[in-house]
Design a protein around this motif. Structure first.
Motif, PDB file in Angstrom:
ATOM      1  N   LEU A 161       0.848  -1.183   0.000  1.00  0.00           N
ATOM      2  CA  LEU A 161       0.000   0.000   0.000  1.00  0.00           C
ATOM      3  C   LEU A 161       0.889   1.242   0.000  1.00  0.00           C
ATOM      4  CD1 LEU A 161      -2.626  -1.041   2.722  1.00  0.00           C
ATOM      5  CD2 LEU A 161      -2.808  -1.287   0.229  1.00  0.00           C
ATOM      6  N   LYS A 162       0.669   2.146  -0.943  1.00  0.00           N
ATOM      7  CA  LYS A 162       1.482   3.356  -1.065  1.00  0.00           C
ATOM      8  C   LYS A 162       0.573   4.583  -1.111  1.00  0.00           C
ATOM      9  CE  LYS A 162       3.501   1.721  -4.805  1.00  0.00           C
ATOM     10  NZ  LYS A 162       4.413   1.619  -5.977  1.00  0.00           N
ATOM     11  N   THR A 163       0.787   5.503  -0.171  1.00  0.00           N
ATOM     12  CA  THR A 163       0.049   6.766  -0.165  1.00  0.00           C
ATOM     13  C   THR A 163       0.982   7.878   0.321  1.00  0.00           C
ATOM     14  OG1 THR A 163      -0.707   6.674   2.156  1.00  0.00           O
ATOM     15  CG2 THR A 163      -2.061   5.516   0.517  1.00  0.00           C
ATOM     16  N   ALA A 164       0.443   9.063   0.403  1.00  0.00           N
ATOM     17  CA  ALA A 164       1.174  10.181   0.998  1.00  0.00           C
ATOM     18  C   ALA A 164       1.461   9.888   2.472  1.00  0.00           C
ATOM     19  CB  ALA A 164       0.361  11.457   0.861  1.00  0.00           C
ATOM     20  N   HIS A 165       2.430  10.613   3.008  1.00  0.00           N
ATOM     21  CA  HIS A 165       2.798  10.486   4.418  1.00  0.00           C
ATOM     22  C   HIS A 165       1.727  11.140   5.293  1.00  0.00           C
ATOM     23  CE1 HIS A 165       5.223  11.019   8.092  1.00  0.00           C
ATOM     24  NE2 HIS A 165       5.992  10.057   7.618  1.00  0.00           N
ATOM     25  N   PRO A 166       1.503  10.617   6.526  1.00  0.00           N
ATOM     26  CA  PRO A 166       0.508  11.227   7.416  1.00  0.00           C
ATOM     27  C   PRO A 166       0.929  12.550   8.036  1.00  0.00           C
ATOM     28  CG  PRO A 166       1.556   9.362   8.486  1.00  0.00           C
ATOM     29  CD  PRO A 166       2.014   9.339   7.050  1.00  0.00           C
ATOM     30  N   SER A 167       2.097  13.054   7.710  1.00  0.00           N
ATOM     31  CA  SER A 167       2.518  14.359   8.210  1.00  0.00           C
ATOM     32  C   SER A 167       1.498  15.440   7.844  1.00  0.00           C
ATOM     33  CB  SER A 167       3.881  14.726   7.608  1.00  0.00           C
ATOM     34  OG  SER A 167       4.115  16.111   7.695  1.00  0.00           O
ATOM     35  N   PRO A 168       1.330  16.458   8.701  1.00  0.00           N
ATOM     36  CA  PRO A 168       0.418  17.557   8.358  1.00  0.00           C
ATOM     37  C   PRO A 168       0.756  18.230   7.030  1.00  0.00           C
ATOM     38  CG  PRO A 168       1.067  17.702  10.657  1.00  0.00           C
ATOM     39  CD  PRO A 168       1.918  16.611  10.048  1.00  0.00           C
ATOM     40  N   LEU A 169       2.000  18.101   6.574  1.00  0.00           N
ATOM     41  CA  LEU A 169       2.406  18.727   5.315  1.00  0.00           C
ATOM     42  C   LEU A 169       1.879  17.978   4.096  1.00  0.00           C
ATOM     43  CD1 LEU A 169       6.131  19.520   6.175  1.00  0.00           C
ATOM     44  CD2 LEU A 169       4.189  21.095   6.214  1.00  0.00           C
ATOM     45  N   SER A 170       1.508  16.701   4.281  1.00  0.00           N
ATOM     46  CA  SER A 170       1.151  15.904   3.111  1.00  0.00           C
ATOM     47  C   SER A 170      -0.088  15.039   3.271  1.00  0.00           C
ATOM     48  CB  SER A 170       2.333  14.997   2.729  1.00  0.00           C
ATOM     49  OG  SER A 170       2.706  14.174   3.823  1.00  0.00           O
ATOM     50  N   ALA A 171      -0.653  14.972   4.457  1.00  0.00           N
ATOM     51  CA  ALA A 171      -1.757  14.040   4.706  1.00  0.00           C
ATOM     52  C   ALA A 171      -2.950  14.272   3.792  1.00  0.00           C
ATOM     53  CB  ALA A 171      -2.187  14.114   6.169  1.00  0.00           C
ATOM     54  N   ASN A 172      -3.167  15.522   3.393  1.00  0.00           N
ATOM     55  CA  ASN A 172      -4.313  15.841   2.531  1.00  0.00           C
ATOM     56  C   ASN A 172      -4.067  15.466   1.076  1.00  0.00           C
ATOM     57  OD1 ASN A 172      -6.283  17.009   4.326  1.00  0.00           O
ATOM     58  ND2 ASN A 172      -4.863  18.733   4.594  1.00  0.00           N
ATOM     59  N   ARG A 173      -2.881  14.949   0.766  1.00  0.00           N
ATOM     60  CA  ARG A 173      -2.555  14.615  -0.620  1.00  0.00           C
ATOM     61  C   ARG A 173      -2.747  13.130  -0.931  1.00  0.00           C
ATOM     62  NH1 ARG A 173       3.268  17.662  -0.394  1.00  0.00           N
ATOM     63  NH2 ARG A 173       2.520  19.752   0.161  1.00  0.00           N
ATOM     64  N   GLY A 174      -3.575  12.471  -0.151  1.00  0.00           N
ATOM     65  CA  GLY A 174      -3.869  11.075  -0.447  1.00  0.00           C
ATOM     66  C   GLY A 174      -3.795  10.134   0.737  1.00  0.00           C
ATOM     67  N   PHE A 175      -3.278  10.611   1.887  1.00  0.00           N
ATOM     68  CA  PHE A 175      -3.291   9.740   3.059  1.00  0.00           C
ATOM     69  C   PHE A 175      -4.704   9.616   3.618  1.00  0.00           C
ATOM     70  CE2 PHE A 175      -3.221   9.236   7.695  1.00  0.00           C
ATOM     71  CZ  PHE A 175      -2.672   7.971   7.766  1.00  0.00           C
ATOM     72  N   PHE A 176      -5.338  10.769   3.836  1.00  0.00           N
ATOM     73  CA  PHE A 176      -6.714  10.725   4.334  1.00  0.00           C
ATOM     74  C   PHE A 176      -7.620  10.073   3.298  1.00  0.00           C
ATOM     75  CE2 PHE A 176      -5.535  14.643   6.970  1.00  0.00           C
ATOM     76  CZ  PHE A 176      -5.374  13.891   8.126  1.00  0.00           C
ATOM     77  N   GLY A 177      -8.398   9.119   3.756  1.00  0.00           N
ATOM     78  CA  GLY A 177      -9.297   8.406   2.859  1.00  0.00           C
ATOM     79  C   GLY A 177      -8.709   7.158   2.238  1.00  0.00           C
ATOM     80  N   SER A 178      -7.445   6.839   2.563  1.00  0.00           N
ATOM     81  CA  SER A 178      -6.789   5.688   1.940  1.00  0.00           C
ATOM     82  C   SER A 178      -7.179   4.355   2.584  1.00  0.00           C
ATOM     83  CB  SER A 178      -5.265   5.867   1.977  1.00  0.00           C
ATOM     84  OG  SER A 178      -4.796   5.943   3.316  1.00  0.00           O
ATOM     85  N   ARG A 179      -7.704   4.391   3.801  1.00  0.00           N
ATOM     86  CA  ARG A 179      -8.228   3.214   4.504  1.00  0.00           C
ATOM     87  C   ARG A 179      -7.218   2.055   4.582  1.00  0.00           C
ATOM     88  NH1 ARG A 179     -13.659   3.819   5.245  1.00  0.00           N
ATOM     89  NH2 ARG A 179     -13.931   1.574   5.615  1.00  0.00           N
ATOM     90  N   PRO A 180      -6.002   2.315   4.996  1.00  0.00           N
ATOM     91  CA  PRO A 180      -4.989   1.245   5.006  1.00  0.00           C
ATOM     92  C   PRO A 180      -5.269   0.147   6.027  1.00  0.00           C
ATOM     93  CG  PRO A 180      -4.137   3.187   6.110  1.00  0.00           C
ATOM     94  CD  PRO A 180      -5.438   3.595   5.479  1.00  0.00           C
ATOM     95  N   PHE A 181      -5.916   0.500   7.119  1.00  0.00           N
ATOM     96  CA  PHE A 181      -6.080  -0.467   8.206  1.00  0.00           C
ATOM     97  C   PHE A 181      -7.097  -1.549   7.854  1.00  0.00           C
ATOM     98  CE2 PHE A 181      -5.036   3.789   9.715  1.00  0.00           C
ATOM     99  CZ  PHE A 181      -3.787   3.543  10.256  1.00  0.00           C
ATOM    100  N   SER A 182      -8.202  -1.144   7.270  1.00  0.00           N
ATOM    101  CA  SER A 182      -9.174  -2.152   6.841  1.00  0.00           C
ATOM    102  C   SER A 182      -8.646  -2.944   5.650  1.00  0.00           C
ATOM    103  CB  SER A 182     -10.512  -1.485   6.490  1.00  0.00           C
ATOM    104  OG  SER A 182     -10.373  -0.563   5.427  1.00  0.00           O
ATOM    105  N   LYS A 183      -7.864  -2.304   4.788  1.00  0.00           N
ATOM    106  CA  LYS A 183      -7.286  -3.035   3.648  1.00  0.00           C
ATOM    107  C   LYS A 183      -6.322  -4.115   4.120  1.00  0.00           C
ATOM    108  CE  LYS A 183      -7.756   0.705   0.249  1.00  0.00           C
ATOM    109  NZ  LYS A 183      -7.052   1.755  -0.531  1.00  0.00           N
ATOM    110  N   VAL A 184      -5.506  -3.794   5.109  1.00  0.00           N
ATOM    111  CA  VAL A 184      -4.591  -4.789   5.664  1.00  0.00           C
ATOM    112  C   VAL A 184      -5.381  -5.952   6.267  1.00  0.00           C
ATOM    113  CG1 VAL A 184      -2.948  -5.244   7.534  1.00  0.00           C
ATOM    114  CG2 VAL A 184      -2.637  -3.252   6.050  1.00  0.00           C
ATOM    115  N   ASN A 185      -6.415  -5.622   7.049  1.00  0.00           N
ATOM    116  CA  ASN A 185      -7.181  -6.690   7.684  1.00  0.00           C
ATOM    117  C   ASN A 185      -7.953  -7.526   6.671  1.00  0.00           C
ATOM    118  OD1 ASN A 185      -6.279  -6.248  10.249  1.00  0.00           O
ATOM    119  ND2 ASN A 185      -8.119  -5.220  10.992  1.00  0.00           N
ATOM    120  N   ASP A 186      -8.461  -6.897   5.621  1.00  0.00           N
ATOM    121  CA  ASP A 186      -9.139  -7.661   4.567  1.00  0.00           C
ATOM    122  C   ASP A 186      -8.164  -8.645   3.919  1.00  0.00           C
ATOM    123  OD1 ASP A 186     -11.495  -6.329   5.039  1.00  0.00           O
ATOM    124  OD2 ASP A 186     -11.322  -4.974   3.308  1.00  0.00           O
TER     125      ASP A 186
END
Length: 216
Positions: free
Chosen positions: A178-203
């Protein structure tokens, strides 16, 4: 020099055998500043999540440079730390949006004990100077850990370009990447938010007949 205690099977990596560790320890010894995390916690991520137990790998940058925060796991901090570090705050925000809940404290050791390897690319930092030890050579260890972890099917969560640059060390296999933007405040709005990594891992884990991670 003697190897850090508690490494278990990770101690077999070339990094701990070929002088790489000794070279880094010599550089740390020359740095008169307070070095974080404390020596006994520097390898906590590897100690808590052994190779055969690793099911998920989440890569961070380097330890928090505030004394009393870092304890050897990427993104994690001691339970008393408030407010939450900014990247961790955003991770918990996404976790709540994804699965409806998040941990009560900054301590992610419960994740590590379930097979989530929370590894920083650099394992030491001088107090007050983020990336202060980025040229010390720690990356060799990270590369070897990623390759070792990918000997079995593993979920790799690569947040940001620095983590994604390590994808080349993942050997071919039945992995989830899984590849998305970093959760840092500088980049989280560029694709981290809404990426749902935790449910994807569990699925993914569930699809393999494995127990899902209890994220909170």
């Amino acid at each position: 020099m003697s190897l850090p205690e508690g490494l278990g099977a990770w101690a077999e990596l070339p990094f701990f055998q070929d002088g790489s560790l000794a070279a880094i320890e010599a550089k740390i010894a020359e740095d008169s500043r307070t070095i974080l995390p404390p020596d006994h916690q520097r390898y906590a991520a590897l100690e808590l999540t052994q190779p055969d137990a690793t099911r998920v790998v989440i890569l961070g940058q380097d330890p928090y440079p505030t004394e009393g925060h870092a304890h050897g796991l990427a993104f994690s901090a001691e339970p008393h730390v408030q407010p939450l570090p900014r990247s961790l705050y955003n991770i918990y925000r996404e976790l709540r949006d994804d699965i409806g809940t998040a941990p009560d404290t900054a301590d992610l050791r419960p994740w590590a004990k379930q097979g989530v390897l929370l590894l920083n690319t650099v394992l030491s930092v001088p107090e007050g100077e983020a990336n202060g030890h980025k040229t010390f050579g720690w990356q060799a260890l990270t590369h070897q850990v990623v390759t070792k972890a990918s000997e079995q099917p593993t979920a790799f969560v690569l947040w940001g370009r620095q983590a994604q640059a390590l994808e080349k060390y993942i050997t071919a296999g039945d992995h989830l990447i899984l590849k998305t933007a970093h959760p840092s405040p500088l980049s989280a709005n560029r694709g981290f938010f809404g990426s749902r990594p935790f449910s994807k891992v569990n699925d993914w884990l569930t699809s393999r007949g494995e127990t899902p991670i209890i994220w909170a």
